[in-house]
Scaffold this motif. Structure first.
Motif, PDB file in Angstrom:
ATOM      1  N   ASP A 128       0.605  -1.308   0.014  1.00 33.72           N
ATOM      2  CA  ASP A 128      -0.023   0.009   0.111  1.00 33.72           C
ATOM      3  C   ASP A 128       0.948   1.272  -0.014  1.00 33.72           C
ATOM      4  O   ASP A 128       0.591   2.240  -0.795  1.00 33.72           O
ATOM      5  N   LEU A 129       1.980   1.095   0.785  1.00 36.67           N
ATOM      6  CA  LEU A 129       2.668   2.480   0.606  1.00 36.67           C
ATOM      7  C   LEU A 129       3.482   2.515  -0.481  1.00 36.67           C
ATOM      8  O   LEU A 129       3.561   3.667  -1.087  1.00 36.67           O
ATOM      9  N   GLU A 130       3.919   1.567  -0.997  1.00 38.12           N
ATOM     10  CA  GLU A 130       4.712   1.592  -2.585  1.00 38.12           C
ATOM     11  C   GLU A 130       3.723   2.231  -3.352  1.00 38.12           C
ATOM     12  O   GLU A 130       3.962   2.942  -4.290  1.00 38.12           O
ATOM     13  N   LYS A 131       2.308   1.631  -3.404  1.00 35.55           N
ATOM     14  CA  LYS A 131       1.538   2.318  -4.244  1.00 35.55           C
ATOM     15  C   LYS A 131       1.233   3.610  -4.230  1.00 35.55           C
ATOM     16  O   LYS A 131       0.973   4.426  -5.173  1.00 35.55           O
ATOM     17  N   LYS A 132       1.136   4.289  -2.721  1.00 34.51           N
ATOM     18  CA  LYS A 132       1.067   5.652  -2.641  1.00 34.51           C
ATOM     19  C   LYS A 132       2.230   6.451  -2.955  1.00 34.51           C
ATOM     20  O   LYS A 132       1.970   7.437  -3.452  1.00 34.51           O
ATOM     21  N   LEU A 133       3.246   5.915  -2.793  1.00 35.24           N
ATOM     22  CA  LEU A 133       4.494   6.641  -3.169  1.00 35.24           C
ATOM     23  C   LEU A 133       4.607   6.834  -4.921  1.00 35.24           C
ATOM     24  O   LEU A 133       5.183   7.806  -5.327  1.00 35.24           O
ATOM     25  N   LYS A 134       4.162   5.769  -5.347  1.00 33.15           N
ATOM     26  CA  LYS A 134       4.034   5.745  -6.945  1.00 33.15           C
ATOM     27  C   LYS A 134       3.170   6.696  -7.145  1.00 33.15           C
ATOM     28  O   LYS A 134       3.283   7.454  -8.297  1.00 33.15           O
ATOM     29  N   SER A 135       1.984   7.117  -6.873  1.00 37.66           N
ATOM     30  CA  SER A 135       0.950   8.003  -7.239  1.00 37.66           C
ATOM     31  C   SER A 135       1.362   9.384  -6.806  1.00 37.66           C
ATOM     32  O   SER A 135       0.777  10.496  -7.475  1.00 37.66           O
ATOM     33  N   LEU A 136       2.327   9.626  -5.767  1.00 35.46           N
ATOM     34  CA  LEU A 136       2.591  11.050  -5.291  1.00 35.46           C
ATOM     35  C   LEU A 136       3.499  11.448  -6.712  1.00 35.46           C
ATOM     36  O   LEU A 136       4.302  11.014  -7.059  1.00 35.46           O
ATOM     37  N   SER A 137       3.335  12.937  -6.751  1.00 35.74           N
ATOM     38  CA  SER A 137       4.193  13.496  -7.859  1.00 35.74           C
ATOM     39  C   SER A 137       4.992  14.513  -7.050  1.00 35.74           C
ATOM     40  O   SER A 137       4.458  15.686  -6.806  1.00 35.74           O
ATOM     41  N   LYS A 180      29.119  22.026 -13.339  1.00 33.21           N
ATOM     42  CA  LYS A 180      28.863  23.476 -13.642  1.00 33.21           C
ATOM     43  C   LYS A 180      27.369  23.936 -13.482  1.00 33.21           C
ATOM     44  O   LYS A 180      26.543  23.166 -13.456  1.00 33.21           O
ATOM     45  N   PRO A 181      27.277  25.255 -13.020  1.00 37.13           N
ATOM     46  CA  PRO A 181      25.771  25.702 -13.176  1.00 37.13           C
ATOM     47  C   PRO A 181      25.045  25.393 -13.985  1.00 37.13           C
ATOM     48  O   PRO A 181      23.879  25.067 -13.857  1.00 37.13           O
ATOM     49  N   SER A 182      25.541  25.433 -15.324  1.00 43.08           N
ATOM     50  CA  SER A 182      24.634  25.259 -16.508  1.00 43.08           C
ATOM     51  C   SER A 182      23.993  23.799 -16.610  1.00 43.08           C
ATOM     52  O   SER A 182      22.847  23.409 -16.759  1.00 43.08           O
ATOM     53  N   GLU A 183      24.872  22.719 -16.182  1.00 40.31           N
ATOM     54  CA  GLU A 183      24.593  21.642 -15.985  1.00 40.31           C
ATOM     55  C   GLU A 183      23.498  21.255 -14.870  1.00 40.31           C
ATOM     56  O   GLU A 183      22.662  20.408 -15.316  1.00 40.31           O
ATOM     57  N   ALA A 184      23.395  22.040 -13.990  1.00 41.02           N
ATOM     58  CA  ALA A 184      22.584  21.640 -12.785  1.00 41.02           C
ATOM     59  C   ALA A 184      21.081  22.241 -13.188  1.00 41.02           C
ATOM     60  O   ALA A 184      20.003  21.551 -13.186  1.00 41.02           O
ATOM     61  N   LYS A 185      21.250  23.379 -13.979  1.00 39.86           N
ATOM     62  CA  LYS A 185      20.131  23.845 -14.748  1.00 39.86           C
ATOM     63  C   LYS A 185      19.429  22.674 -15.800  1.00 39.86           C
ATOM     64  O   LYS A 185      18.169  22.615 -15.794  1.00 39.86           O
ATOM     65  N   ARG A 186      20.200  22.033 -16.714  1.00 38.63           N
ATOM     66  CA  ARG A 186      19.870  21.231 -17.447  1.00 38.63           C
ATOM     67  C   ARG A 186      19.074  19.872 -16.708  1.00 38.63           C
ATOM     68  O   ARG A 186      18.048  19.459 -17.101  1.00 38.63           O
ATOM     69  N   VAL A 187      19.744  19.539 -15.698  1.00 40.29           N
ATOM     70  CA  VAL A 187      19.095  18.397 -15.090  1.00 40.29           C
ATOM     71  C   VAL A 187      17.738  18.541 -14.322  1.00 40.29           C
ATOM     72  O   VAL A 187      16.722  18.071 -14.273  1.00 40.29           O
ATOM     73  N   ALA A 188      17.713  20.141 -13.718  1.00 40.34           N
ATOM     74  CA  ALA A 188      16.439  20.495 -13.155  1.00 40.34           C
ATOM     75  C   ALA A 188      15.363  20.723 -14.564  1.00 40.34           C
ATOM     76  O   ALA A 188      14.320  20.361 -14.289  1.00 40.34           O
ATOM     77  N   SER A 189      15.724  21.135 -15.783  1.00 36.80           N
ATOM     78  CA  SER A 189      14.576  21.149 -16.811  1.00 36.80           C
ATOM     79  C   SER A 189      14.368  19.663 -17.257  1.00 36.80           C
ATOM     80  O   SER A 189      13.100  19.576 -17.582  1.00 36.80           O
ATOM     81  N   GLN A 190      15.234  18.902 -17.187  1.00 38.02           N
ATOM     82  CA  GLN A 190      14.819  17.309 -17.507  1.00 38.02           C
ATOM     83  C   GLN A 190      14.058  16.673 -16.530  1.00 38.02           C
ATOM     84  O   GLN A 190      13.190  16.273 -16.672  1.00 38.02           O
ATOM     85  N   ALA A 191      14.259  16.838 -15.258  1.00 34.45           N
ATOM     86  CA  ALA A 191      13.323  16.405 -14.248  1.00 34.45           C
ATOM     87  C   ALA A 191      11.909  17.132 -14.226  1.00 34.45           C
ATOM     88  O   ALA A 191      10.951  16.306 -13.964  1.00 34.45           O
ATOM     89  N   SER A 192      11.924  18.277 -14.527  1.00 34.66           N
ATOM     90  CA  SER A 192      10.375  18.987 -14.819  1.00 34.66           C
ATOM     91  C   SER A 192       9.741  18.530 -15.924  1.00 34.66           C
ATOM     92  O   SER A 192       8.608  18.137 -15.925  1.00 34.66           O
ATOM     93  N   SER A 193      10.596  18.227 -17.088  1.00 34.12           N
ATOM     94  CA  SER A 193       9.885  17.599 -18.411  1.00 34.12           C
ATOM     95  C   SER A 193       9.466  16.029 -17.936  1.00 34.12           C
ATOM     96  O   SER A 193       8.343  15.823 -18.630  1.00 34.12           O
ATOM     97  N   VAL A 194      10.312  15.363 -17.302  1.00 29.97           N
ATOM     98  CA  VAL A 194       9.898  14.006 -17.073  1.00 29.97           C
ATOM     99  C   VAL A 194       8.622  14.118 -16.130  1.00 29.97           C
ATOM    100  O   VAL A 194       7.713  13.080 -16.270  1.00 29.97           O
ATOM    101  N   GLN A 195       8.541  14.972 -14.898  1.00 27.45           N
ATOM    102  CA  GLN A 195       7.480  15.229 -14.580  1.00 27.45           C
ATOM    103  C   GLN A 195       6.242  15.475 -15.026  1.00 27.45           C
ATOM    104  O   GLN A 195       4.908  14.904 -14.735  1.00 27.45           O
ATOM    105  N   LYS A 196       6.179  16.287 -15.974  1.00 34.48           N
ATOM    106  CA  LYS A 196       5.042  16.565 -16.682  1.00 34.48           C
ATOM    107  C   LYS A 196       4.460  15.263 -17.633  1.00 34.48           C
ATOM    108  O   LYS A 196       3.269  15.349 -17.935  1.00 34.48           O
ATOM    109  N   HIS A 197       5.313  14.542 -18.147  1.00 36.81           N
ATOM    110  CA  HIS A 197       4.728  13.507 -18.861  1.00 36.81           C
ATOM    111  C   HIS A 197       4.310  12.317 -18.100  1.00 36.81           C
ATOM    112  O   HIS A 197       3.519  11.321 -18.631  1.00 36.81           O
ATOM    113  N   SER A 198       4.696  12.203 -16.918  1.00 41.49           N
ATOM    114  CA  SER A 198       4.064  11.109 -15.841  1.00 41.49           C
ATOM    115  C   SER A 198       2.838  11.312 -15.426  1.00 41.49           C
ATOM    116  O   SER A 198       2.285  12.001 -15.681  1.00 41.49           O
TER     117      SER A 198
END
Length: 95
Positions: free
Chosen positions: A55-64, A77-95
Motif C-alpha cells: 500500500d505504501l509503495e502504491k501511494k509513493l508511486k501515485s505521488l508526484s 557546472k551551474p549550467s549542468e545543474a539547470k539542465r538536470v532541473a529542466s529534465q526533471a520537470s519535463s519528465v514530471q510533466k509526462h508522467s
C-alpha cells in the motif's frame, strides 16, 4: 515366587507406564498447539506488514514530488545543474 504377585506387579507397572506416557503425550500436544498458534499469529503479522508495504509503495508511486537540485555539486557546472532541473520537470510533466 507367587505367580499372581508377579502378574499383579506386571499389570501395575504397565498401568503406571501408561499413565506417565499419556501425560507426556498431553504435554507435547499442548506445546505443539501453542507453537502452531504462535506461528499462525506470526504469519498473519507478516502478511499484514507485506500488505502495508504494498500500500505504501502504491501511494509513493501515485505521488508526484518534483526533485529540483538546490545547488550544483562540486564537480558540476551551474549550467549542468539547470539542465538536470529542466529534465526533471519535463519528465514530471509526462508522467
Amino acid at each position: 515366587m507367587n505367580l499372581f504377585l508377579l502378574g499383579g506387579a506386571l499389570a501395575f507397572t504397565f498401568f503406571l507406564g501408561w499413565i506417565v506416557r499419556s501425560r507426556e503425550l498431553a504435554n507435547h500436544k499442548r506445546k505443539v498447539f501453542t507453537l502452531e498458534t504462535e506461528m499462525v499469529a506470526n504469519h498473519a503479522e507478516i502478511l499484514n506488514l507485506q500488505k502495508e508495504k504494498v500500500d505504501l509503495e502504491k501511494k509513493l508511486k501515485s505521488l508526484s514530488i518534483p526533485v529540483i537540485p538546490l545547488s550544483a555539486q562540486k564537480d558540476e557546472k551551474p549550467s549542468e545543474a539547470k539542465r538536470v532541473a529542466s529534465q526533471a520537470s519535463s519528465v514530471q510533466k509526462h508522467s
